[in-house]
Motif scaffolding. Sequence first.
Motif, PDB file in Angstrom:
ATOM      1  N   SER A  46      27.420   6.863 125.335  1.00 16.07           N
ATOM      2  CA  SER A  46      26.253   6.284 124.686  1.00 16.07           C
ATOM      3  C   SER A  46      26.265   4.961 124.395  1.00 16.07           C
ATOM      4  O   SER A  46      25.178   4.209 124.106  1.00 16.07           O
ATOM      5  CB  SER A  46      25.627   7.200 123.775  1.00 16.07           C
ATOM      6  N   LYS A  98      24.238   2.553 126.200  1.00 15.64           N
ATOM      7  CA  LYS A  98      22.778   2.313 126.190  1.00 15.64           C
ATOM      8  C   LYS A  98      22.254   0.782 125.417  1.00 15.64           C
ATOM      9  O   LYS A  98      21.344   0.455 125.619  1.00 15.64           O
ATOM     10  CB  LYS A  98      22.210   3.451 124.924  1.00 15.64           C
ATOM     11  N   SER A 124      19.803   8.100 120.152  1.00 12.95           N
ATOM     12  CA  SER A 124      20.740   8.088 121.467  1.00 12.95           C
ATOM     13  C   SER A 124      20.301   9.101 122.257  1.00 12.95           C
ATOM     14  O   SER A 124      20.949   9.947 122.736  1.00 12.95           O
ATOM     15  CB  SER A 124      22.189   8.526 120.979  1.00 12.95           C
ATOM     16  N   LYS A 152      26.759   1.525 117.313  1.00 14.77           N
ATOM     17  CA  LYS A 152      26.193   2.510 118.337  1.00 14.77           C
ATOM     18  C   LYS A 152      27.390   3.609 118.353  1.00 14.77           C
ATOM     19  O   LYS A 152      28.641   3.194 118.557  1.00 14.77           O
ATOM     20  CB  LYS A 152      26.036   1.792 119.631  1.00 14.77           C
ATOM     21  N   GLY A 177      28.932   6.878 120.513  1.00 16.64           N
ATOM     22  CA  GLY A 177      28.941   7.549 121.906  1.00 16.64           C
ATOM     23  C   GLY A 177      29.763   8.721 122.325  1.00 16.64           C
ATOM     24  O   GLY A 177      30.746   8.823 121.274  1.00 16.64           O
TER      25      GLY A 177
END
Length: 444
Positions: A187, A190, A242, A387, A389
Amino acid sequence: MGYIVYFNVVKSKEIVNSPYNVRLDSMADRVVRGKILDSKGEILAETQVAEDGSERRYYPYGDLYAHVIGYDSMGKAGLESTENFNLLTSHAFFLEQLVKTVKEEKNIGDNVITTLDTELQKAAYDALGYYNGAVVVMEANTGKILAMVSKPTFNPNSIKKDWDYLTSSANSELLNRATQGAYAPGSVFKIITALEYIRENNAYDNYGYHCTSEITHEDTTIHCARNYAHGDEDLKSAFANSCNAAFSDIGLSLNLTKYRATAEDLLFNSKMYSVLPYTQSKFQLDKKSETSEVMMTAMGQGKTQMSPYHMTLISAAIANGGVAMEPYFVDEIVNYTGTRVSKNYPSKYKRLMSTQESSQLKDYMVAVVEEGTGTALSGESYTVAGKTGTAEYSSDKEKSHSWFTGFSNVDNPELVVTVIVESADNSGMSAVSVAKKVLNAYYY
Ligand SMILES: [Zn+2]
């Protein structure tokens, strides 16, 4: 659909026995190799000379710095290789050099003062624990690398003895996973998909999606993590949550030629600046790609591969108004008495996105920490944008690597941190927790 971590075969001998280094080695007959130090003067590598004149290269921190500092026998790697010339050059006082040369004694080589911070390096090393993976810590506005850890590691003090094992080991201890690891981004990708959506849609703020925990298009169904239904979302909340379904939906709307161009702006499929050997990142969508591949890629799976180092450059650009600084490890070269020979200064590497785009992405990354998947990093005296993931590496959905990338002190970014924890699976171990330990070591 295997997301197996792919590593290049370690061609250590090829890298380290370059004709250039072999030629320089003759200088070692006249000069005692200089020291490598951290930014606070801690010795990371030194040559100890015995009474009988025999020399031994010693690494006081053992395996802690193995991949960055490298080693000096069985060929060379890391800064021992890239700084070989400086370490074997003496800028000792001229008369002293003359006297030593006449007496047929060796002169003393210059010292390399690095940007590395042993406290952060230790914090990153300890935080990874027994997991394989990597951590990169870079100063956002200078490009100074403060820490770079790769596990599993090796002890450069016993490299000769361990060489046969290390060069045939399936664990690839010699591989610097920070720069040479080729991982599915999960992720964290993204970030790139969101950027492309922003580029293609002036009204990106109007994006709306109703997540029911999965999306099906043609024959492909993509699920959200733990089959959670995120409900109504805009781009910002889809990013913060997410949401795989929303990002697959976004992927299907993108112009694939432009999507690829954006990925390539961000250094996929291309060379990038790196002092240490690295693996080039891959983004494979093009206008002929199948929709299943597009959906997977947009949420971070598919055939995309990248290194933690590369992800650090992207986060650094977001932190730094769109511009990534050139990452560097060597602050200055001094002679053995401490007199400066040369100094490196920060320089701009590349603009990866516009200032506006970087501030929009920063806003989304703040939302991740404030209200999304990264709340474990909120409530500290420092602020974080980032972020998370989860990258599946096997068709068994329980098998996954854990990612984090982001930066601290959001209003005036300080540290860019990227973490990958291999096979975190459902163990409770997460890249976010590693990042938090590193940031705590810096701020507390
Ligand atoms: Zn969702």
